[in-house]
Motif scaffolding. Sequence first.
Motif, PDB file in Angstrom:
ATOM      1  N   THR A   1       0.829  -1.188   0.000  1.00  0.00           N
ATOM      2  CA  THR A   1       0.000   0.000   0.000  1.00  0.00           C
ATOM      3  C   THR A   1       0.870   1.247   0.000  1.00  0.00           C
ATOM      4  O   THR A   1       2.071   1.187   0.221  1.00  0.00           O
ATOM      5  CB  THR A   1      -0.934   0.014   1.230  1.00  0.00           C
ATOM      6  N   THR A   2       0.244   2.356  -0.201  1.00  0.00           N
ATOM      7  CA  THR A   2       0.968   3.623  -0.233  1.00  0.00           C
ATOM      8  C   THR A   2       1.513   3.981   1.139  1.00  0.00           C
ATOM      9  O   THR A   2       2.548   4.621   1.250  1.00  0.00           O
ATOM     10  CB  THR A   2       0.031   4.737  -0.729  1.00  0.00           C
ATOM     11  N   LYS A  37       2.447  -4.735  -4.828  1.00  0.00           N
ATOM     12  CA  LYS A  37       3.283  -4.679  -6.024  1.00  0.00           C
ATOM     13  C   LYS A  37       4.427  -3.699  -5.771  1.00  0.00           C
ATOM     14  O   LYS A  37       4.308  -2.804  -4.934  1.00  0.00           O
ATOM     15  CB  LYS A  37       2.488  -4.154  -7.217  1.00  0.00           C
ATOM     16  N   VAL A  39       6.662  -0.448  -6.397  1.00  0.00           N
ATOM     17  CA  VAL A  39       6.263   0.904  -6.765  1.00  0.00           C
ATOM     18  C   VAL A  39       6.519   1.170  -8.251  1.00  0.00           C
ATOM     19  O   VAL A  39       5.763   1.891  -8.903  1.00  0.00           O
ATOM     20  CB  VAL A  39       7.022   1.932  -5.894  1.00  0.00           C
ATOM     21  N   ASP A  40       7.543   0.586  -8.828  1.00  0.00           N
ATOM     22  CA  ASP A  40       7.883   0.834 -10.223  1.00  0.00           C
ATOM     23  C   ASP A  40       6.839   0.297 -11.189  1.00  0.00           C
ATOM     24  O   ASP A  40       6.807   0.698 -12.354  1.00  0.00           O
ATOM     25  CB  ASP A  40       9.245   0.211 -10.557  1.00  0.00           C
ATOM     26  N   SER A  41       5.963  -0.591 -10.762  1.00  0.00           N
ATOM     27  CA  SER A  41       4.966  -1.161 -11.666  1.00  0.00           C
ATOM     28  C   SER A  41       3.811  -0.193 -11.922  1.00  0.00           C
ATOM     29  O   SER A  41       3.036  -0.378 -12.843  1.00  0.00           O
ATOM     30  CB  SER A  41       4.427  -2.468 -11.102  1.00  0.00           C
ATOM     31  N   TYR A  42       3.681   0.858 -11.116  1.00  0.00           N
ATOM     32  CA  TYR A  42       2.619   1.845 -11.293  1.00  0.00           C
ATOM     33  C   TYR A  42       3.099   2.989 -12.170  1.00  0.00           C
ATOM     34  O   TYR A  42       4.279   3.222 -12.339  1.00  0.00           O
ATOM     35  CB  TYR A  42       2.187   2.402  -9.929  1.00  0.00           C
ATOM     36  N   GLY A  43       2.154   3.722 -12.736  1.00  0.00           N
ATOM     37  CA  GLY A  43       2.479   4.929 -13.473  1.00  0.00           C
ATOM     38  C   GLY A  43       2.756   4.675 -14.938  1.00  0.00           C
ATOM     39  O   GLY A  43       2.390   3.651 -15.501  1.00  0.00           O
ATOM     40  N   GLY A  46       4.406   1.285 -16.310  1.00  0.00           N
ATOM     41  CA  GLY A  46       3.535   0.121 -16.336  1.00  0.00           C
ATOM     42  C   GLY A  46       2.476   0.226 -17.419  1.00  0.00           C
ATOM     43  O   GLY A  46       2.022  -0.767 -17.958  1.00  0.00           O
ATOM     44  N   ALA A  47       2.074   1.441 -17.777  1.00  0.00           N
ATOM     45  CA  ALA A  47       1.032   1.638 -18.779  1.00  0.00           C
ATOM     46  C   ALA A  47       1.582   1.597 -20.197  1.00  0.00           C
ATOM     47  O   ALA A  47       0.824   1.533 -21.150  1.00  0.00           O
ATOM     48  CB  ALA A  47       0.341   2.972 -18.536  1.00  0.00           C
TER      49      ALA A  47
END
Length: 106
Positions: A1-2, A37, A39-43, A46-47
């Motif tokens: 989580t954040t 997950k 942190v690098d998988s977001y943003g 990842g898109a």
Amino acid sequence: TTCSLFSGAPKATFVNALRWWNQINSYDRSALPGIKKPVDSYGPAGAAADDDDDDDIDLFGSDSDEEDDEAAEKLKAERIAAYAAKKTKKPAIIAKSNIILDVKPW
């Protein structure tokens, strides 16, 4: 989580962040759903893999609706003709000048 990204509670000067922190910490984190997950998988990184699916969407509309364009052009021409007819009915304004001289007898 954040929440796990923060080392501790935010400073009191950041009122909204502190309120959020207190709200999230009031929950039992083990009961929250989701898979942790990195942190690098977001943003944007990842898109980037899903970018190919957006090619078939035309956000600004296409020119394939020719009959709509023709109808719009016809409507525009009618409005311009009506405006020109209305404009010709008005009488022309004649420019006039008034000069007033104020003469005092003393």
